[in-house]
Design a protein around this motif. Structure first.
Motif, PDB file in Angstrom:
ATOM      1  N   ARG A  88      78.530  72.539  17.623  1.00 64.55           N
ATOM      2  CA  ARG A  88      78.334  73.496  18.728  1.00 64.55           C
ATOM      3  C   ARG A  88      79.490  73.442  19.722  1.00 64.55           C
TER       4      ARG A  88
ATOM      5  N   TYR B  95      72.935  69.072  27.169  1.00 69.93           N
ATOM      6  CA  TYR B  95      72.115  70.165  26.626  1.00 69.93           C
ATOM      7  C   TYR B  95      72.584  71.531  27.123  1.00 69.93           C
TER       8      TYR B  95
ATOM      9  N   TRP C 243      76.037  79.944  28.929  1.00 68.36           N
ATOM     10  CA  TRP C 243      76.422  79.063  30.029  1.00 68.36           C
ATOM     11  C   TRP C 243      77.900  78.711  29.944  1.00 68.36           C
TER      12      TRP C 243
ATOM     13  N   GLU D 266      74.188  73.808  24.638  1.00 67.55           N
ATOM     14  CA  GLU D 266      73.449  74.554  23.613  1.00 67.55           C
ATOM     15  C   GLU D 266      73.189  75.990  24.043  1.00 67.55           C
ATOM     16  N   PHE D 267      73.713  76.374  25.196  1.00 61.39           N
ATOM     17  CA  PHE D 267      73.519  77.730  25.703  1.00 61.39           C
ATOM     18  C   PHE D 267      74.886  78.397  25.826  1.00 61.39           C
ATOM     19  N   PRO D 268      75.291  79.124  24.801  1.00 59.72           N
ATOM     20  CA  PRO D 268      76.633  79.716  24.809  1.00 59.72           C
ATOM     21  C   PRO D 268      76.850  80.633  26.010  1.00 59.72           C
TER      22      PRO D 268
END
Lengths: 281, 281
Positions: free
Chosen positions: A193, A152, A159, A155-157
């Motif tokens: 993604r 997961y 990061w 899902e945080f670009p």
């Protein structure tokens, strides 16, 4: 590291069994040896490959958790040393105070180089794990600069930017992507993604998913190795069950962030407009 | 706005001709009328649809540039009023001091609601345009909360976050995606990035590309309308030439950022770990 030498990366899409670490060690050893025999120098295993994923509760996870001295990381260290490879694999980590983390270790011939703790927890994981507070590590290995994050997190670009800006060439991501419906003929959103994360950073990404129904949960089985342009070099596996994906990559391509005469993917960022504090400056 | 009422969105993939604004106005009017006749309530046109894209130099762009009072925005305002629609289209904007911006206007029946200036300039644009310093606008329209950005801006997920966090439901992006080679059977990376931007924010995105060889440059022709899960609802057009893509969307889906019992795509962000200053807090 010889930047011009191609590196062979493997994703071992295997089926851990929740609550059976001895079985999971055997499965991981077989896959690692098989990948190395086929030339892999960097071998990625799924998230929580040591313990399985679908815990009944926190107590079960704690009972299965290992420290870095535990039998699974000992096994992987022995294999990395014997085979001269890098292994990135997920494990349920026992922390102080009876806490547990959803972690991944990066191991090479010299031992454990980094342990990353998942910072963005998925669904019921929030009831079980303590989230990590440390940025993804970027480790200089014999085969390139390798970063680690888990599922997961992808899902945080923002990061993914951190290790990319820190010079990572290859991001290894153990994942367990639960299956969910999608339109016919569409690639899983998880894979899309990964591709986008790769292309906006010119970073190679190897995401290793799992298979094997576990307590009613099925998986995308979408392991994929993506190049710095964001295109798959191996996979996506897509419900292929047991697989070893292999791709030989010129990781030096990740050094070139120039995508036109006047553009550089990282220098073109405008952090003050994004509200960034300059932590990355 | 009635949040439960579906909205029909169109991308008009047309072929502007550089240096011929009168022609471009005719082409845009024909496309806008045609889209509205087919039910479109929000009509997106390509980047620099008013001027064309491949300028010889800054002087040529300046000669073609219009202010917000110019004939193109006047035409689009008249059409938006007459047809009761929202139009988002790109134009070469004349700024003070003989500067020019690569801009897009959001126009509704009441007139020009916002002008956005591209903040991330592509290749030779750096020699011509003054980059914008303002975040993408989010405009409350009769059909939903609509944000605007332009082409290369989409390669910066941090930039897409800003309007998403500000409550945008639909991002309209005029683009001119220059063609470049890609592996067989792979979707253009530009489209993949649009899909990922949508899915990590649960935001609808309508990206309107162009066609028509211009001074040796060809285009992806990849216009696409993507839903909040990141899947195309219309397109990608993929070298289809002249097209009007239409999709009817429940923009209220974008309000729901809960993707599991314990996850919320925006609340799960950890801005302090990303180095964000709290500008977004």
């Amino acid at each position: 590291m010889n930047a011009s030498k191609p590196v062979t990366v493997a994703c071992c899409q295997l089926a851990p069994s929740v609550g059976d670490p001895a079985h999971n060690r055997r499965v991981s050893e077989r896959a690692i040896r098989s990948a190395a025999l086929r030339g892999a120098q960097v071998v990625v295993l799924p998230e929580l490959a040591q313990s399985g994923y679908v815990f009944h509760d926190r107590a079960e996870a704690l009972a299965l958790a290992e420290t870095q001295d535990g039998p699974t990381l000992q096994l992987w260290q022995g294999l990395a040393r014997e085979l001269g490879i890098v292994i990135v694999g997920g494990f349920c980590e026992r922390l102080e105070g009876e806490r547990v983390a959803n972690s991944a270790a990066l191991i090479d011939a010299s031992g454990v180089r980094a342990v990353y703790r998942k910072a963005h927890l998925w669904d019921g994981e929030n009831l079980i794990f303590t989230a990590g507070d440390e940025a993804p590590p970027v480790v200089e290995t014999a085969f390139g600069r390798i970063a680690v994050m888990i599922c997961y997190d992808l899902e945080f670009p923002e990061w993914v930017r951190l290790p990319a800006l820190a010079g990572a060439e290859l991001l290894c991501a153990p994942v367990n992507w639960p299956w969910s419906p999608r339109p016919d003929h569409e690639r899983p959103a998880e894979v899309v993604r990964v591709q986008a994360n790769a292309s906006v950073n010119r970073l190679f990404v190897a995401a290793c998913d799992r298979h094997g129904n576990e307590r009613g949960v099925n998986w995308v089985q979408g392991s994929v190795i993506v190049d710095a342009d964001g295109f798959p070099r191996a996979g996506p596996a897509e419900e292929g069950g047991e697989q070893i994906l292999l791709a030989t990559l010129n990781l030096a391509d990740a050094h070139n962030k120039r995508i036109s005469r006047h553009n550089h993917l990282h220098q073109d960022r405008r952090p003050t407009l994004y509200g960034e504090a300059g932590l990355l400056a």
